[in-house]
Design a protein around this motif. Structure first.
Motif, mmCIF file in Angstrom:
data_model
loop_
_atom_site.group_PDB
_atom_site.id
_atom_site.type_symbol
_atom_site.label_atom_id
_atom_site.label_comp_id
_atom_site.label_asym_id
_atom_site.label_seq_id
_atom_site.Cartn_x
_atom_site.Cartn_y
_atom_site.Cartn_z
ATOM 1 N N ASP A 245 3.874 13.703 -22.273
ATOM 2 C CA ASP A 245 3.592 13.757 -23.697
ATOM 3 C C ASP A 245 2.943 12.454 -24.125
ATOM 4 O O ASP A 245 3.298 11.365 -23.683
ATOM 5 N N VAL A 246 1.963 12.583 -25.027
ATOM 6 C CA VAL A 246 1.248 11.408 -25.484
ATOM 7 C C VAL A 246 1.939 10.810 -26.696
ATOM 8 O O VAL A 246 2.196 11.496 -27.680
ATOM 9 N N THR A 247 2.254 9.545 -26.628
ATOM 10 C CA THR A 247 2.730 8.787 -27.773
ATOM 11 C C THR A 247 1.803 7.589 -27.920
ATOM 12 O O THR A 247 0.993 7.302 -27.042
ATOM 13 N N ASN A 248 1.906 6.898 -29.041
ATOM 14 C CA ASN A 248 1.057 5.727 -29.248
ATOM 15 C C ASN A 248 1.272 4.683 -28.155
ATOM 16 O O ASN A 248 0.328 4.069 -27.655
ATOM 17 N N ALA A 249 2.542 4.502 -27.780
ATOM 18 C CA ALA A 249 2.853 3.514 -26.739
ATOM 19 C C ALA A 249 2.254 3.930 -25.398
ATOM 20 O O ALA A 249 1.651 3.120 -24.683
ATOM 21 N N ASN A 250 2.420 5.223 -25.062
ATOM 22 C CA ASN A 250 1.853 5.718 -23.804
ATOM 23 C C ASN A 250 0.337 5.601 -23.796
ATOM 24 O O ASN A 250 -0.272 5.262 -22.773
ATOM 25 N N LEU A 251 -0.265 5.899 -24.952
ATOM 26 C CA LEU A 251 -1.718 5.836 -25.057
ATOM 27 C C LEU A 251 -2.218 4.416 -24.817
ATOM 28 O O LEU A 251 -3.173 4.198 -24.069
ATOM 29 N N LEU A 252 -1.558 3.453 -25.411
ATOM 30 C CA LEU A 252 -1.945 2.052 -25.217
ATOM 31 C C LEU A 252 -1.755 1.621 -23.769
ATOM 32 O O LEU A 252 -2.580 0.890 -23.210
ATOM 33 N N LEU A 253 -0.669 2.080 -23.156
ATOM 34 C CA LEU A 253 -0.426 1.747 -21.751
ATOM 35 C C LEU A 253 -1.493 2.365 -20.845
ATOM 36 O O LEU A 253 -1.955 1.724 -19.891
ATOM 37 N N GLU A 254 -1.865 3.609 -21.139
ATOM 38 C CA GLU A 254 -2.900 4.275 -20.346
ATOM 39 C C GLU A 254 -4.242 3.549 -20.477
ATOM 40 O O GLU A 254 -4.966 3.368 -19.499
ATOM 41 N N ILE A 255 -4.567 3.133 -21.696
ATOM 42 C CA ILE A 255 -5.817 2.413 -21.920
ATOM 43 C C ILE A 255 -5.805 1.078 -21.176
ATOM 44 O O ILE A 255 -6.766 0.720 -20.489
ATOM 45 N N ALA A 256 -4.698 0.351 -21.307
ATOM 46 C CA ALA A 256 -4.583 -0.940 -20.624
ATOM 47 C C ALA A 256 -4.652 -0.759 -19.108
ATOM 48 O O ALA A 256 -5.317 -1.535 -18.398
ATOM 49 N N ASP A 257 -3.977 0.273 -18.611
ATOM 50 C CA ASP A 257 -3.975 0.552 -17.170
ATOM 51 C C ASP A 257 -5.384 0.887 -16.681
ATOM 52 O O ASP A 257 -5.824 0.408 -15.629
ATOM 53 N N THR A 258 -6.096 1.703 -17.465
ATOM 54 C CA THR A 258 -7.458 2.077 -17.098
ATOM 55 C C THR A 258 -8.375 0.856 -17.054
ATOM 56 O O THR A 258 -9.141 0.668 -16.096
ATOM 57 N N LEU A 259 -8.303 0.016 -18.080
ATOM 58 C CA LEU A 259 -9.164 -1.167 -18.139
ATOM 59 C C LEU A 259 -8.858 -2.132 -16.997
ATOM 60 O O LEU A 259 -9.772 -2.705 -16.390
ATOM 61 N N TRP A 260 -7.588 -2.325 -16.700
ATOM 62 C CA TRP A 260 -7.209 -3.214 -15.597
ATOM 63 C C TRP A 260 -7.779 -2.704 -14.277
ATOM 64 O O TRP A 260 -8.372 -3.472 -13.502
ATOM 65 N N LYS A 261 -7.624 -1.410 -14.038
ATOM 66 C CA LYS A 261 -8.069 -0.848 -12.763
ATOM 67 C C LYS A 261 -9.592 -0.884 -12.640
ATOM 68 O O LYS A 261 -10.131 -1.323 -11.617
ATOM 69 N N VAL A 262 -10.294 -0.391 -13.666
ATOM 70 C CA VAL A 262 -11.749 -0.248 -13.571
ATOM 71 C C VAL A 262 -12.457 -1.598 -13.667
ATOM 72 O O VAL A 262 -13.455 -1.830 -12.988
ATOM 73 N N CYS A 263 -11.940 -2.488 -14.494
ATOM 74 C CA CYS A 263 -12.602 -3.777 -14.695
ATOM 75 C C CYS A 263 -12.324 -4.769 -13.564
ATOM 76 O O CYS A 263 -13.192 -5.586 -13.226
ATOM 77 N N PHE A 264 -11.127 -4.703 -12.977
ATOM 78 C CA PHE A 264 -10.740 -5.754 -12.042
ATOM 79 C C PHE A 264 -10.214 -5.227 -10.708
ATOM 80 O O PHE A 264 -10.759 -5.538 -9.651
ATOM 81 N N LEU A 322 -16.974 -2.130 -21.708
ATOM 82 C CA LEU A 322 -15.606 -1.789 -22.123
ATOM 83 C C LEU A 322 -15.572 -0.483 -22.902
ATOM 84 O O LEU A 322 -14.734 0.392 -22.640
ATOM 85 N N ILE A 323 -16.479 -0.360 -23.876
ATOM 86 C CA ILE A 323 -16.521 0.884 -24.660
ATOM 87 C C ILE A 323 -16.896 2.055 -23.762
ATOM 88 O O ILE A 323 -16.340 3.159 -23.884
ATOM 89 N N GLY A 324 -17.813 1.815 -22.831
ATOM 90 C CA GLY A 324 -18.217 2.877 -21.910
ATOM 91 C C GLY A 324 -17.077 3.362 -21.033
ATOM 92 O O GLY A 324 -16.959 4.559 -20.749
ATOM 93 N N ILE A 325 -16.236 2.449 -20.590
ATOM 94 C CA ILE A 325 -15.062 2.839 -19.791
ATOM 95 C C ILE A 325 -14.145 3.749 -20.603
ATOM 96 O O ILE A 325 -13.681 4.790 -20.118
ATOM 97 N N LEU A 326 -13.875 3.340 -21.844
ATOM 98 C CA LEU A 326 -12.985 4.129 -22.700
ATOM 99 C C LEU A 326 -13.598 5.485 -23.022
ATOM 100 O O LEU A 326 -12.888 6.501 -23.055
ATOM 101 N N LEU A 327 -14.910 5.526 -23.242
ATOM 102 C CA LEU A 327 -15.583 6.805 -23.497
ATOM 103 C C LEU A 327 -15.501 7.708 -22.268
ATOM 104 O O LEU A 327 -15.309 8.920 -22.385
ATOM 105 N N GLY A 328 -15.650 7.116 -21.089
ATOM 106 C CA GLY A 328 -15.551 7.892 -19.864
ATOM 107 C C GLY A 328 -14.151 8.413 -19.603
ATOM 108 O O GLY A 328 -13.972 9.492 -19.020
ATOM 109 N N ARG A 329 -13.155 7.663 -20.034
ATOM 110 C CA ARG A 329 -11.752 8.071 -19.840
ATOM 111 C C ARG A 329 -11.322 9.120 -20.859
ATOM 112 O O ARG A 329 -10.321 9.826 -20.649
#
Length: 662
Positions: A245-264, A322-329
């Motif tokens: 289930d999506v919550t605001n906290a989960n959403l932020l964690l997913e975004i942070a996790d995605t950026l960490w993985k794809v960027c670094f 950064l915006i492109g990563i989020l758009l792709g996700r």
């Protein structure tokens, strides 16, 4: 023309070289995986036109792509892996052309972004070629070219032909799959930040939106289509399970996790993976390849020379990335699906390749003003990407080798099978195939013809299916039915054969009459509870045309598992002399089982043919090797005692000496 040829030849050589290193070295040793199997089977038995109907309830615009490619390429693994290599080269080269249109005065930037896209290490699904060429890579190729033709049109004296091509390629990229729905936002960012527009920021935004308007209309049309088709249309019947289930906290964690993985993380991921077993052949070969790739790139260093770095431009690359990563996700995030590296879920990274590569190049441009350090850093990242893809290729190579083992042992043990039979097992010791993936090659093995809409055979994992709609229970006469694309399997638990494939050992048919429920009692209940359903009489032992997976795989050398599966088949038909002969052939050739349970059939055959001393010695040898084998040995002698009633007292004494009465 000669200048143009020279300008193109160097990048062509570079992208060919990098593509071959990353994806081609193990190409002959890779095959079909996941949904490749049902797609290849459909092509072979139902024809390419079947894809139009097969995809109608799910991704109807994907059907024509499958139809086109499968009409041209036979369902042979080597052909499809070669085609994947060509498509991968075209993606890299097209990305270079596209970004050369976007950055006409910055050829170094265009080249490095395209190279990182070519080896993008977050995407490991390249070798699932039959599926992901059609489902993702070809639409991604279209979308990338659409961006290029957009900028070609903006700078051309006669823009209409390029504009039309950009629109057509956008349609071909966005409609077949929802993966690239968010990627359209990248076009706006590219125009706003990297196209020369007059005026202040507000005027530039207005000009950007004016340029984007035709593409926006296509994007809105696609959005309306997705809303209708996935919520109210046939796609609503397609079962999609959410990760959580999506919550605001989960959403932020997913975004942070995605950026960490794809960027670094992905750029150094290969070093983490090989560090767990640094001295293994795979790890050492990967390190050597990374080093050789880095050294080889020195021959192409002149292509990395060019314009100096500018701070504002680098920041623009980072921001757009950064915006492109989020758009792709966005599409996978909206579906509540996880983004996990080194799994089938990393396929979602294909829509983040452009954003991730922009960010990485922008960060290097910002951090390193020295051109040599910057160039070496980019060369190192390309080399690491090549190493990661080689590491991935070796995983798929091992999986294909394991598949080869399974299919050949299945054909040796089960030469033919009565129609409407379901093969039940707990789980195959393999990573890249599900039970429904296996269902296709099982039908390929045992059904020379298909009469739609009936599917003759199925293979199901009891661990996954038990208690669900496909396999409600293991009670007798429980119906088993499910749709397989455009076909349907209709069977019953009363027409089942239970098989078992250990991680280290040979495939076998489990037989309740041989005490297998007791012998394998330590296995999961979802398997042992199915053993009473197993009916080996459904195996056709005297077929004039035995199953053979030669259609895809060469027959391996006959080692222990060949003799064991053939011995088990001989035991089933009562040819005990052949069982013993096969054991002698195997042992005289120096072969022995990894799984000691495989000796049990030979103990039983020897005892039933009067070779009691030999059977006893072999039993003692097994128990001396592993005391945990007592249950299997005792269960076997129990079967022997049941079958040899005239010698029951003698056998009871033998069982007692083995500790079977404890």
């Amino acid at each position: 023309m000669q200048i143009l040829r020279a300008k193109l030849s160097r990048p062509i050589v570079l992208f060919s070289f990098i593509t071959l290193l990353g994806y081609g070295l193990l190409l002959p040793f890779t095959g079909f995986y996941w949904d490749d199997w049902p797609f290849a089977w459909i092509t072979k038995f139902l024809g390419p036109s079947e894809f139009i109907q097969a995809f109608m309830p799910f991704r109807p615009f994907l059907g024509p792509i499958f139809y086109a490619t499968t009409s041209l390429i036979p369902p042979i693994p080597l052909y499809w892996q070669t085609f994947a290599l060509i498509i991968r080269f075209l993606i890299g080269f097209s990305a270079w052309w596209t970004f050369s249109q976007i950055f006409p005065t910055r050829p170094r930037i265009a080249l490095t972004i395209a190279l990182l896209i070519t080896v993008f290490p977050g995407y490991s699904q390249h070798w699932v070629a039959y599926t992901h060429i059609n489902q993702e890579l070809i639409p991604f190729l279209f979308y990338t070219l659409s961006f290029g033709f957009t900028f070609k049109a903006l700078r051309a004296a006669r823009p209409l032909p390029y504009f039309i091509l950009a629109i057509l390629l956008q349609i071909c990229g966005i409609f077949p799959t929802e993966y690239f729905f968010g990627l359209e936002g990248m076009r706006v960012l590219l125009i706003l930040f990297f196209h020369k527009l007059d005026g202040n920021f507000i005027l530039r935004v207005r000009s950007t939106l004016k340029i984007w308007l035709p593409y926006l209309l296509i994007w809105i049309l696609n959005a309306l289509w997705l809303i209708y088709y996935y919520k109210f249309g046939p796609y609503n019947s397609y079962e999609v399970s959410a990760a959580k289930d999506v919550t605001n906290a989960n959403l932020l964690l997913e975004i942070a996790d995605t950026l960490w993985k794809v960027c670094f993380y992905i750029w150094g991921q290969v070093l983490v993976l090989i560090s767990s077993n640094i001295f293994s052949p795979t790890s050492l070969l990967t390190l050597v390849l990374i080093f050789l790739t880095f050294i080889s790139l020195f021959f192409f260093m002149h292509l990395f020379d060019g314009e100096t770095s500018h701070r504002n431009f680098a920041i623009s690359l980072i921001f757009v990335g950064l915006i492109g990563i989020l758009l792709g996700r966005l599409p996978s995030l909206a579906a509540e699906l996880p983004f996990r590296l080194q799994s089938s879920y990393d396929r979602f990274s294909i829509s983040m390749m452009i954003g991730g590569s922009f960010f990485t190049v922008g960060l290097i441009e910002l951090l390193f003003q020295n051109s040599k350090i910057r160039t070496f850093s980019l060369m190192a990242l390309v080399a690491l990407g090549v190493g990661q893809q080689f590491f991935n290729a070796n995983i798929f190579r091992r999986d294909w080798e394991q598949q080869r083992k399974i299919y050949w042992e299945l054909s040796w043990r089960i030469p033919a099978l009565k129609p409407n039979t379901v093969l039940l097992t707990n789980q195959m010791p393999i990573d890249y195939e599900t039970d429904l993936s296996f269902t296709a090659p099982v039908n390929w093995l045992y059904a020379s013809k298909i009469t739609p809409p009936s599917l003759p055979y199925a293979l199901l994992y009891t661990e996954k299916r038990l208690g669900g709609p496909t396999l409600p229970s293991l009670d007798l006469d429980t119906g088993i039915s499910f749709a397989y694309r455009t076909l349907n399997f209709n069977g019953s638990t009363s027409q089942a054969v239970v098989i078992y494939m250990p991680a280290n050992g040979c495939l076998r048919v489990l037989d309740p009459s041989r005490g297998d429920a007791e012998i394998y009692a330590n296995l999961p209940d979802s398997l042992t509870n199915a053993i009473p359903l197993s009916d080996p009489s459904l195996i056709i032992t005297d077929s004039t045309k035995s199953a053979s997976p030669r259609f895809l795989l060469d027959e391996p050398k006959h080692t222990w598992c060949y003799y064991f599966t053939k011995a088990e088949l001989a035991f089933q038909v009562g040819d005990l002399e052949k069982v013993i002969a096969l054991e002698k052939q195997a042992t005289s050739s120096g072969y022995a089982p990894e799984d000691l349970n495989e000796w049990l059939i030979f103990i039983e055959a020897q005892a039933l043919t009067g070779e009691m001393d030999t059977a006893q010695k072999l039993s003692k040898k097994i128990l001396d090797g592993d005391v945990k084998m007592r249950r299997g040995v005792c269960a076997t002698w129990k079967q022997i005692q049941t079958r040899m009633q005239k010698d029951a007292s003698m056998i009871a004494t033998i069982r007692s000496t083995m500790g079977c009465n404890q």
